[in-house]
Design a protein around this motif. Structure first.
Motif, mmCIF file in Angstrom:
data_model
loop_
_atom_site.group_PDB
_atom_site.id
_atom_site.type_symbol
_atom_site.label_atom_id
_atom_site.label_comp_id
_atom_site.label_asym_id
_atom_site.label_seq_id
_atom_site.Cartn_x
_atom_site.Cartn_y
_atom_site.Cartn_z
ATOM 1 N N ARG A 46 0.852 -1.189 0.000
ATOM 2 C CA ARG A 46 0.000 0.000 0.000
ATOM 3 C C ARG A 46 0.885 1.234 0.000
ATOM 4 N NH1 ARG A 46 -3.408 -3.006 -1.205
ATOM 5 N NH2 ARG A 46 -5.389 -3.430 -0.225
ATOM 6 N N THR A 47 0.355 2.326 -0.508
ATOM 7 C CA THR A 47 1.076 3.592 -0.392
ATOM 8 C C THR A 47 0.940 4.093 1.041
ATOM 9 O OG1 THR A 47 -0.816 4.990 -0.938
ATOM 10 C CG2 THR A 47 0.540 4.197 -2.797
ATOM 11 N N ILE A 48 1.794 5.037 1.390
ATOM 12 C CA ILE A 48 1.717 5.625 2.729
ATOM 13 C C ILE A 48 0.336 6.240 2.941
ATOM 14 C CG2 ILE A 48 2.563 7.532 4.163
ATOM 15 C CD1 ILE A 48 5.364 6.864 3.261
ATOM 16 N N ASN A 49 -0.172 6.945 1.938
ATOM 17 C CA ASN A 49 -1.492 7.574 2.081
ATOM 18 C C ASN A 49 -2.599 6.540 2.261
ATOM 19 O OD1 ASN A 49 -0.442 10.143 1.901
ATOM 20 N ND2 ASN A 49 -0.878 10.365 -0.277
ATOM 21 N N GLU A 50 -2.550 5.458 1.503
ATOM 22 C CA GLU A 50 -3.562 4.412 1.637
ATOM 23 C C GLU A 50 -3.526 3.765 3.017
ATOM 24 O OE1 GLU A 50 -3.769 2.871 -3.014
ATOM 25 O OE2 GLU A 50 -2.321 1.985 -1.637
ATOM 26 N N LEU A 51 -2.311 3.484 3.479
ATOM 27 C CA LEU A 51 -2.177 2.855 4.788
ATOM 28 C C LEU A 51 -2.590 3.815 5.903
ATOM 29 C CD1 LEU A 51 -1.378 0.159 5.975
ATOM 30 C CD2 LEU A 51 0.975 0.996 6.139
ATOM 31 N N ALA A 52 -2.234 5.077 5.759
ATOM 32 C CA ALA A 52 -2.639 6.078 6.752
ATOM 33 C C ALA A 52 -4.162 6.168 6.820
ATOM 34 C CB ALA A 52 -2.030 7.436 6.419
ATOM 35 N N ALA A 53 -4.818 6.178 5.674
ATOM 36 C CA ALA A 53 -6.284 6.242 5.655
ATOM 37 C C ALA A 53 -6.886 4.985 6.287
ATOM 38 C CB ALA A 53 -6.786 6.410 4.214
ATOM 39 N N GLU A 54 -6.318 3.836 5.993
ATOM 40 C CA GLU A 54 -6.808 2.572 6.550
ATOM 41 C C GLU A 54 -6.735 2.569 8.078
ATOM 42 O OE1 GLU A 54 -8.068 -1.364 7.024
ATOM 43 O OE2 GLU A 54 -8.164 -0.182 5.190
ATOM 44 N N LEU A 55 -5.678 3.162 8.627
ATOM 45 C CA LEU A 55 -5.478 3.181 10.075
ATOM 46 C C LEU A 55 -5.933 4.491 10.724
ATOM 47 C CD1 LEU A 55 -2.024 1.377 10.183
ATOM 48 C CD2 LEU A 55 -4.236 0.465 10.902
ATOM 49 N N GLN A 56 -6.554 5.350 9.934
ATOM 50 C CA GLN A 56 -7.043 6.647 10.401
ATOM 51 C C GLN A 56 -5.941 7.450 11.091
ATOM 52 O OE1 GLN A 56 -10.993 6.875 11.946
ATOM 53 N NE2 GLN A 56 -11.710 6.038 10.028
ATOM 54 N N MET A 57 -4.797 7.511 10.416
ATOM 55 C CA MET A 57 -3.652 8.296 10.876
ATOM 56 C C MET A 57 -3.375 9.358 9.831
ATOM 57 S SD MET A 57 -1.093 5.141 11.881
ATOM 58 C CE MET A 57 0.206 6.064 12.666
ATOM 59 N N ASP A 58 -2.772 10.463 10.256
ATOM 60 C CA ASP A 58 -2.366 11.422 9.235
ATOM 61 C C ASP A 58 -1.053 10.949 8.612
ATOM 62 O OD1 ASP A 58 -0.033 12.831 10.539
ATOM 63 O OD2 ASP A 58 -1.592 13.388 11.978
ATOM 64 N N ARG A 59 -0.780 11.477 7.430
ATOM 65 C CA ARG A 59 0.361 11.006 6.643
ATOM 66 C C ARG A 59 1.685 11.196 7.376
ATOM 67 N NH1 ARG A 59 4.303 11.439 3.311
ATOM 68 N NH2 ARG A 59 4.354 10.532 1.256
ATOM 69 N N THR A 60 1.862 12.319 8.060
ATOM 70 C CA THR A 60 3.130 12.570 8.734
ATOM 71 C C THR A 60 3.339 11.601 9.900
ATOM 72 O OG1 THR A 60 2.139 14.314 10.097
ATOM 73 C CG2 THR A 60 3.230 15.005 8.066
ATOM 74 N N THR A 61 2.285 11.281 10.633
ATOM 75 C CA THR A 61 2.387 10.296 11.713
ATOM 76 C C THR A 61 2.727 8.929 11.132
ATOM 77 O OG1 THR A 61 0.814 11.531 13.058
ATOM 78 C CG2 THR A 61 1.153 9.220 13.637
ATOM 79 N N MET A 62 2.106 8.582 10.019
ATOM 80 C CA MET A 62 2.410 7.308 9.370
ATOM 81 C C MET A 62 3.879 7.282 8.950
ATOM 82 S SD MET A 62 1.650 4.305 8.391
ATOM 83 C CE MET A 62 -0.101 4.239 8.629
ATOM 84 N N GLY A 63 4.375 8.377 8.411
ATOM 85 C CA GLY A 63 5.779 8.445 8.020
ATOM 86 C C GLY A 63 6.714 8.202 9.197
#
Length: 150
Positions: A46-63
């Motif tokens: 998954r892309t970072i954005n897709e995974l962030a959306a799946e886990l309801q996290m913002d992109r920077t936190t996912m990074g």
């Protein structure tokens, strides 16, 4: 009792996070990292954005969550095959092995939570939280008539 919904939810989330983090510490994972690895195992790359959306996290936190996983060789970050401008995350063999090692700690945390809170109550809580996550909390559109005279 907290009257602010956000504060009450965040306090409970931190309390439960600490429980899971204690049980996963022996394998060098935090529960957020475990969740990322599990999602990649179940969903595939998954892309970072897709995974962030799946886990309801913002992109920077996912990074920030991904960086140590990549550093430790648990997640690979490569060009997305469908769009080279995007980065795709994938679980590595080492990541799968770490998940296997973490399973007992995660299970122990689940068991401790359910022993303290109740198995049926825990199921109802997960259902309630799923309903909460499905709520639309977007802000209503703002008026566009700024500057118009009434």
């Amino acid at each position: 009792m907290d009257h602010c919904n956000a504060l009450a939810i965040r306090k409970a989330a931190r309390h439960v996070t600490q429980l899971y983090d204690r049980h996963l510490a022996s394998v060098g994972l935090k529960v957020t990292q475990y969740s990322v690895l599990m999602r990649l195992r179940h969903l595939g790359p998954r892309t970072i954005n897709e995974l962030a959306a799946e886990l309801q996290m913002d992109r920077t936190t996912m990074g920030r969550t991904i960086r140590p996983l990549e550093r430790d060789g648990l997640v690979s970050v490569t060009a997305d095959p469908s769009d080279g401008r995007r980065r795709a995350l994938a679980l590595t063999a080492a990541g799968l092995e770490r998940l296997r090692a973490a399973r007992a700690g995660w299970r122990a945390a689940q068991d401790q939570f359910e022993a303290a809170y109740g198995a049926e109550e825990a199921l109802r809580l997960r259902e309630t939280l799923a309903g909460l996550n499905a709520c639309d909390f977007t802000l209503p559109a703002s008026p566009t008539n700024i500057g118009d005279n009434p």
